[in-house]
Design a protein around this motif. Structure first.
Motif, PDB file in Angstrom:
ATOM      1  N   ASN A  97       1.712 -13.640 -11.546  1.00  0.00           N
ATOM      2  CA  ASN A  97       0.697 -13.766 -10.496  1.00  0.00           C
ATOM      3  C   ASN A  97       0.892 -12.625  -9.522  1.00  0.00           C
ATOM      4  OD1 ASN A  97      -0.857 -16.421 -10.781  1.00  0.00           O
ATOM      5  ND2 ASN A  97       1.256 -17.004 -11.186  1.00  0.00           N
ATOM      6  N   VAL A  98      -0.210 -11.934  -9.239  1.00  0.00           N
ATOM      7  CA  VAL A  98      -0.120 -10.750  -8.370  1.00  0.00           C
ATOM      8  C   VAL A  98      -0.713 -11.085  -7.002  1.00  0.00           C
ATOM      9  CG1 VAL A  98      -0.806  -8.332  -8.094  1.00  0.00           C
ATOM     10  CG2 VAL A  98      -0.302  -9.229 -10.377  1.00  0.00           C
ATOM     11  N   ILE A  99       0.003 -10.636  -5.964  1.00  0.00           N
ATOM     12  CA  ILE A  99      -0.549 -10.698  -4.610  1.00  0.00           C
ATOM     13  C   ILE A  99      -0.607  -9.268  -4.093  1.00  0.00           C
ATOM     14  CG2 ILE A  99      -0.303 -11.637  -2.287  1.00  0.00           C
ATOM     15  CD1 ILE A  99       1.369 -13.878  -3.372  1.00  0.00           C
ATOM     16  N   MET A 100      -1.798  -8.870  -3.640  1.00  0.00           N
ATOM     17  CA  MET A 100      -1.952  -7.502  -3.130  1.00  0.00           C
ATOM     18  C   MET A 100      -2.262  -7.534  -1.647  1.00  0.00           C
ATOM     19  SD  MET A 100      -4.266  -5.789  -6.136  1.00  0.00           S
ATOM     20  CE  MET A 100      -3.939  -4.069  -5.735  1.00  0.00           C
ATOM     21  N   THR A 101      -1.695  -6.569  -0.919  1.00  0.00           N
ATOM     22  CA  THR A 101      -2.090  -6.435   0.479  1.00  0.00           C
ATOM     23  C   THR A 101      -3.420  -5.664   0.508  1.00  0.00           C
ATOM     24  OG1 THR A 101      -0.903  -4.365   0.715  1.00  0.00           O
ATOM     25  CG2 THR A 101       0.304  -6.372   1.281  1.00  0.00           C
ATOM     26  N   ALA A 102      -4.056  -5.676   1.667  1.00  0.00           N
ATOM     27  CA  ALA A 102      -5.336  -4.961   1.797  1.00  0.00           C
ATOM     28  C   ALA A 102      -5.133  -3.476   1.521  1.00  0.00           C
ATOM     29  CB  ALA A 102      -5.900  -5.177   3.195  1.00  0.00           C
ATOM     30  N   SER A 103      -4.013  -2.908   2.020  1.00  0.00           N
ATOM     31  CA  SER A 103      -3.840  -1.461   1.813  1.00  0.00           C
ATOM     32  C   SER A 103      -3.484  -1.135   0.369  1.00  0.00           C
ATOM     33  CB  SER A 103      -2.814  -0.878   2.790  1.00  0.00           C
ATOM     34  OG  SER A 103      -1.655  -1.653   2.804  1.00  0.00           O
ATOM     35  N   ALA A 104      -2.843  -2.069  -0.355  1.00  0.00           N
ATOM     36  CA  ALA A 104      -2.561  -1.811  -1.778  1.00  0.00           C
ATOM     37  C   ALA A 104      -3.864  -1.578  -2.541  1.00  0.00           C
ATOM     38  CB  ALA A 104      -1.802  -2.984  -2.378  1.00  0.00           C
ATOM     39  N   GLN A 105      -4.922  -2.294  -2.115  1.00  0.00           N
ATOM     40  CA  GLN A 105      -6.198  -2.189  -2.830  1.00  0.00           C
ATOM     41  C   GLN A 105      -6.908  -0.861  -2.579  1.00  0.00           C
ATOM     42  OE1 GLN A 105      -8.450  -6.095  -2.694  1.00  0.00           O
ATOM     43  NE2 GLN A 105      -6.616  -6.527  -1.481  1.00  0.00           N
ATOM     44  N   LYS A 106      -6.424  -0.104  -1.608  1.00  0.00           N
ATOM     45  CA  LYS A 106      -6.983   1.254  -1.400  1.00  0.00           C
ATOM     46  C   LYS A 106      -6.441   2.195  -2.478  1.00  0.00           C
ATOM     47  CE  LYS A 106      -8.308   0.494   3.098  1.00  0.00           C
ATOM     48  NZ  LYS A 106      -9.606  -0.129   3.200  1.00  0.00           N
ATOM     49  N   GLY A 129       0.771  -1.243   0.000  1.00  0.00           N
ATOM     50  CA  GLY A 129       0.000   0.000   0.000  1.00  0.00           C
ATOM     51  C   GLY A 129       0.793   1.279   0.000  1.00  0.00           C
ATOM     52  N   GLY A 130       1.099   1.759  -1.184  1.00  0.00           N
ATOM     53  CA  GLY A 130       1.770   3.059  -1.316  1.00  0.00           C
ATOM     54  C   GLY A 130       1.223   3.736  -2.552  1.00  0.00           C
ATOM     55  N   ILE A 131       1.427   5.050  -2.634  1.00  0.00           N
ATOM     56  CA  ILE A 131       0.914   5.812  -3.773  1.00  0.00           C
ATOM     57  C   ILE A 131       1.506   5.290  -5.087  1.00  0.00           C
ATOM     58  CG2 ILE A 131       2.646   7.676  -3.576  1.00  0.00           C
ATOM     59  CD1 ILE A 131      -1.057   8.157  -4.419  1.00  0.00           C
ATOM     60  N   ALA A 132       2.722   4.688  -4.996  1.00  0.00           N
ATOM     61  CA  ALA A 132       3.378   4.201  -6.219  1.00  0.00           C
ATOM     62  C   ALA A 132       2.800   2.873  -6.711  1.00  0.00           C
ATOM     63  CB  ALA A 132       4.878   4.044  -5.975  1.00  0.00           C
ATOM     64  N   ALA A 133       1.742   2.393  -6.058  1.00  0.00           N
ATOM     65  CA  ALA A 133       1.152   1.106  -6.484  1.00  0.00           C
ATOM     66  C   ALA A 133       0.728   1.157  -7.960  1.00  0.00           C
ATOM     67  CB  ALA A 133      -0.034   0.758  -5.588  1.00  0.00           C
ATOM     68  N   TYR A 134       0.385   2.372  -8.428  1.00  0.00           N
ATOM     69  CA  TYR A 134      -0.040   2.475  -9.840  1.00  0.00           C
ATOM     70  C   TYR A 134       1.081   2.080 -10.797  1.00  0.00           C
ATOM     71  CZ  TYR A 134       2.510   6.862 -10.489  1.00  0.00           C
ATOM     72  OH  TYR A 134       3.507   7.791 -10.588  1.00  0.00           O
ATOM     73  N   LYS A 135       2.349   2.287 -10.349  1.00  0.00           N
ATOM     74  CA  LYS A 135       3.474   1.954 -11.236  1.00  0.00           C
ATOM     75  C   LYS A 135       3.605   0.445 -11.397  1.00  0.00           C
ATOM     76  CE  LYS A 135       6.562   5.915 -10.487  1.00  0.00           C
ATOM     77  NZ  LYS A 135       7.853   6.321  -9.917  1.00  0.00           N
ATOM     78  N   ALA A 136       3.073  -0.311 -10.424  1.00  0.00           N
ATOM     79  CA  ALA A 136       3.148  -1.776 -10.507  1.00  0.00           C
ATOM     80  C   ALA A 136       2.319  -2.291 -11.684  1.00  0.00           C
ATOM     81  CB  ALA A 136       2.670  -2.396  -9.195  1.00  0.00           C
TER      82      ALA A 136
END
Ligand code: PMT
Length: 398
Positions: A35-44, A13-20
């Protein structure tokens, strides 16, 4: 190199998640299965659907609800050829450093046995915090690859280290991480591009070399663990990551830079297209156009043959490779140059067509070795030619 490779992309979960998202696209474009694994905060920050659509795989974020079986996370970990965490928050860095497994990503990472790359991204003070740095040191000493963040303006409006590097850069470093390091400990001196020889301050003699072939050699060598110095004539390419670059214009400058770095080199590869001649008397002011000028001529003098000079100076342990750009009599001309310049190998390069030689993305090369052996490489992308060349150099050095 990514075809048939399985990449595990962890997004936190960081603002740079869009770059992923862009990073995922680069892996997919290169032929990897992701295969992607996201944390709960990444999904915010970015929705799961985006990663699902682009990866063409379900995204794992909850060990109890998202799994096809009770061991989906173990399957993902076992199948992965590499795991990349981008962006990596202080939280995931801390958890991984201390073996904490309390969500899908941290649990899966503990089961990964392939190389892991962490791309920290956060506020500068957080990044420089002694606890975060200590955790990064722990991970590094455990063999985890840490990609330093870029510096710049951050989302919190402060300026400093903490920006997630651009996706192409992360992709490039993952590629290097997965490349076998068979050139580790070797120092390689490469020349690339054209030289330009001044006629006056605005005009010059040069050729069509784009630098693509030489830069591909420098990049491939760096990826394979070599320490690379690239002496480059004027080209519009970016210096490959991790390569020391020396920019030159003329043959004289290229000769100076090559000879300055010759002693420490184990392998010298001269890909540059050096101008054989230069104006005897380059003017300091622009030559004015005159009316009715007939038969204007420029007196030329021969440039030093850098490769020949190196061939005379090289020690027994140094391996010297030249390129020969030929439009005809490829073999005969290349062999003559190999002998005349005391080379260990020459890459005879068919030029003059659209898909080989100057400016093209692909190249057709035949390698000749001092012992008489030759290898006719098929028409390939220049990065593949570079790797094949390095393979044959290694084989012939031993
Ligand atoms: O840069 P690209 O657009 O990707 O194009 C790649 C290339 C076609 C330039 C490259 O693959 C290539 O063939 N490079 C060698 C071009 C050349 O100058 O060939 P040559 O046959 O003229 O020279 C033979 C060798 O002597 C070369 O290694 C050259 O660097 C060297 N040389 C030549 C003249 C000189 N004065 N000094 C030299 O060191």
């Amino acid at each position: 190199m990514f075809e048939d490779k399985q990449i595990l992309l962890g997004v936190t979960g960081g603002i740079a998640a869009y770059k992923a998202v862009e990073l995922l696209r680069l892996f997919k474009k290169a032929g990897a299965s992701v295969n992607v694994i996201m944390t709960a905060s990444a999904q915010k920050f970015v929705g799961k659907t985006t990663f699902e659509v682009l990866s063409e795989n379900p995204v794992l974020s909850d060990l109890y609800f998202d799994t096809q079986s009770s061991v989906t996370h173990i399957d993902l970990a076992t199948r992965a050829d590499a795991a990349i965490i981008a962006p990596a928050t202080a939280n995931i860095i801390g958890k991984l450093a201390h073996g904490i497994a309390d969500d899908a990503l941290s649990t899966t990472l503990l089961a990964v046995t392939s190389p892991i790359m962490i791309c920290p991204s956060m506020n500068t003070d957080m990044y420089q915090n002694i606890r975060v740095q200590r955790n990064l040191d722990i991970l590094e000493s455990d063999g985890v690859h840490i990609l330093d963040p870029d510096s710049g303006v951050l989302a919190c409006k402060t300026t400093g280290a903490g920006r997630l590097p651009e996706p192409w850069f992360i992709f490039d470093r993952v590629k290097a991480m997965l490349t076998k390091k068979d050139l580790k400990g070797k120092r390689i001196l490469v020349s690339a591009g054209p030289t330009v020889e001044a006629i006056d301050p605005v005009r010059f003699i040069s050729n069509h070399s784009s630098g693509k072939m030489g830069y591909a050699v420098a990049k491939a060598a760096e990826n394979r663990g070599a320490s690379v110095t690239l002496v480059s004539g004027p080209v519009s390419l970016d210096c490959p990551v991790g390569v020391e670059q020396i920019r030159v214009d003329s043959c004289d400058q290229m000769a100076g830079a090559m000879l300055d770095h010759l002693k420490e080199a184990d392998i010298i590869i001269k890909v540059a297209a050096v101008a054989d001649y230069r104006p005897v008397d380059p003017k300091t002011c622009k030559i004015k156009k005159k009316d009715n000028t007939k038969g204007l001529s420029i007196a030329l003098t021969e440039n030093p043959d850098i490769l020949k000079i190196i061939g005379e100076k090289k020690t027994k342990s140094q391996f010297l490779v030249g390129f020969a750009a030929e439009t005809d009599d490829l073999e005969k001309n290349a062999l003559l140059k190999m002998k005349k310049k005391n080379l260990d190998m020459i890459a005879a390069n068919l030029v003059g067509g659209a898909d080989s030689g100057f400016k093209a993305d692909t190249n057709k090369v035949k390698l000749f070795c001092r012992d008489g052996a030759s290898v006719d490489l098929p028409l390939m992308d220049k990065d593949k030619v570079a790797n094949a060349l390095l393979d044959h150099i290694l084989k012939n050095m031993r």
